[in-house]
Design a protein around this motif. Structure first.
Motif: not given
Length: 436
Positions: A262-289
């Motif tokens: 919030e202080q960094m004004q990133r317009h994303v939450s902790k929950e959003d971030t974890y969900r996006l990483i989970e989605q990456f790894r589920k939708e693109v098997p073997g992805i390197h982040l």
């Protein structure tokens, strides 16, 4: 009459490098000999392409300008020009402080430099560049500027609003680069996911990547500098379906605690971030982040930092960089927050975070032993050929070291290798077969 030599020195990011490559092509067409990042510059004219992102980068740019200014005073240099982000931001101040520089240009008006040399910009060459990278890969800049307003970042102040390059222009550039021998494209922007919003009124990154992947001769496409909020999820499908789109994503997350986001004004939450990483790894098997994190932003508590460490341990990023906050004038943070965390605490946090990642990197590299990967060969160094897998971007990621054998490998060609050993930085392999 002796052809004049121009030395070009590029500091900062790969986006600056693309500008330098375009300038080099124009200068060569105008009859100049040009060197790039030469260890011992000997030209009559020097052009320094500067970075102005954070304190260390600004200091490096200023020191480089002063070094060449001294050479000019001593008579070993005829003319000195400066361009890029630092002079875009501090043009008037620099002109007063360093009068030895013949002229300062901003980031976008470097074409005037040609005019000041008595030449003119050749419109016919607008897609062409003289590559400073190995011939088989190139950086592909798809936009300029940034519409995000992260608290700590001076980039929007320097580069202005996000401006996307038209898709057709990008495709023409890709076709030109393929004709020059380029097989691998590092797609870059200040913020990839916003691509197209200004031109087409919607996020067009998935469609653009599909179009690039359709160009014959494009073997690998790798994506750099995505933003986590409002991520264009159709990109997952493109990465899954297209063999030449690398399973690699460079996404700068900066932090995980809701307080800091919030202080960094990133317009994303902790929950959003974890969900996006989970989605990456589920939708693109073997992805390197790959990600970048920041420590020491104003307001970062010990609890926030503990949360960040926990995030790194849990997420186990394949690639990770981190840096300490530095106050940049004109930014939201500089205006509204006090830079109250001492530098030694910032540095200690950075060291601790990178120590955690180093252990993770070593474990992830060790897990690759006995597995096979497709590798492109970049260069020869000592007793080794140096290559990369699709999960490795040039300059920033681990490399693959392959011992010289009786069968020489070809720079720029692809080989199947088996990993024989690994450390936290690189992996070692032996060739199984050639793809060429």
């Amino acid at each position: 009459m002796k052809r004049k030599t121009i030395d070009i020195i590029t500091l900062g990011c790969s986006k600056n490098l693309v500008d330098s490559e375009q300038l080099i092509r124009q200068l060569k067409e105008s009859g100049y000999d040009v060197t790039h990042d030469s260890e011992t510059p000997k030209g009559d004219i020097a052009v320094i392409n500067t970075c102005g992102f954070i304190g260390d980068a600004k200091e490096e740019s200023i020191n480089m300008i002063l070094e060449f200014a001294q050479a000019k005073e001593e008579g070993s240099l005829e003319k000195l020009f400066v361009m890029g982000c630092l002079s875009e931001r501090y043009l008037k101040e620099l002109a007063v402080e360093i009068p030895q520089v013949d002229k300062f240009y901003g980031k976008f008006n470097w074409k005037e430099l040609l005019k000041d040399l008595g030449k003119s910009y050749d419109q016919r060459l607008q897609l062409e560049r003289t590559l400073t990278t190995p011939q088989h890969y190139a950086y592909l800049k798809i936009s300029e500027g940034c519409d995000r307003k992260c608290s700590y970042c001076a980039i929007p102040i320097i580069t202005g609003r996000h401006i996307s390059k038209p898709i057709e222009e990008i495709i023409d550039e890709v076709k030109y680069l393929v004709s020059q021998g380029v097989k691998e494209f590092q797609v870059i922007a200040q913020e990839l996911t916003y691509y197209g919003v200004d031109l087409y009124k919607k996020q067009m990154l998935p469609e653009l990547i599909e179009r690039i992947s359709d160009v014959p001769g494009v073997e690998w496409i790798r994506l750099h500098y995505a933003y986590p909020a409002h991520f264009p999820t159709d990109l997952f499908r493109v990465m899954r379906e297209r063999d030449n789109v690398c399973n690699y994503m460079d996404i700068a997350l900066q932090h995980i605690s809701d307080n800091m986001l919030e202080q960094m004004q990133r317009h994303v939450s902790k929950e959003d971030t974890y969900r996006l990483i989970e989605q990456f790894r589920k939708e693109v098997p073997g992805i390197h982040l790959r990600t970048t994190l920041m420590v020491g932003h104003p307001g970062e508590t010990e609890e926030d930092f503990e949360e960040l460490k926990d995030f790194v341990r849990k997420t186990r990023f394949d690639r990770m960089g981190a840096f300490t906050y530095s106050e940049e004038e004109g930014t939201y943070a500089a205006k509204h927050y006090e830079d109250s965390i001492p530098q030694e605490i910032k540095q200690a946090r950075l060291d601790e975070l990178m120590d955690i990642q180093q252990g993770i990197s070593a474990e992830l590299s060790a897990a690759k032993i006995a597995k096979q990967f497709k590798v492109i060969i970049d260069r020869i160094e000592g007793d080794y050929y140096i290559g990369r897998t699709e999960f490795d971007s040039p300059e920033v990621d681990p490399e693959v070291l392959i011992k010289h054998t009786d069968s020489p490998l070809v720079i720029g060609n692809f080989y199947q290798i088996e990993v024989t050993d690994a450390d936290e930085f690189d992996i070692y392999g032996k060739v199984i077969k050639s793809y060429e």
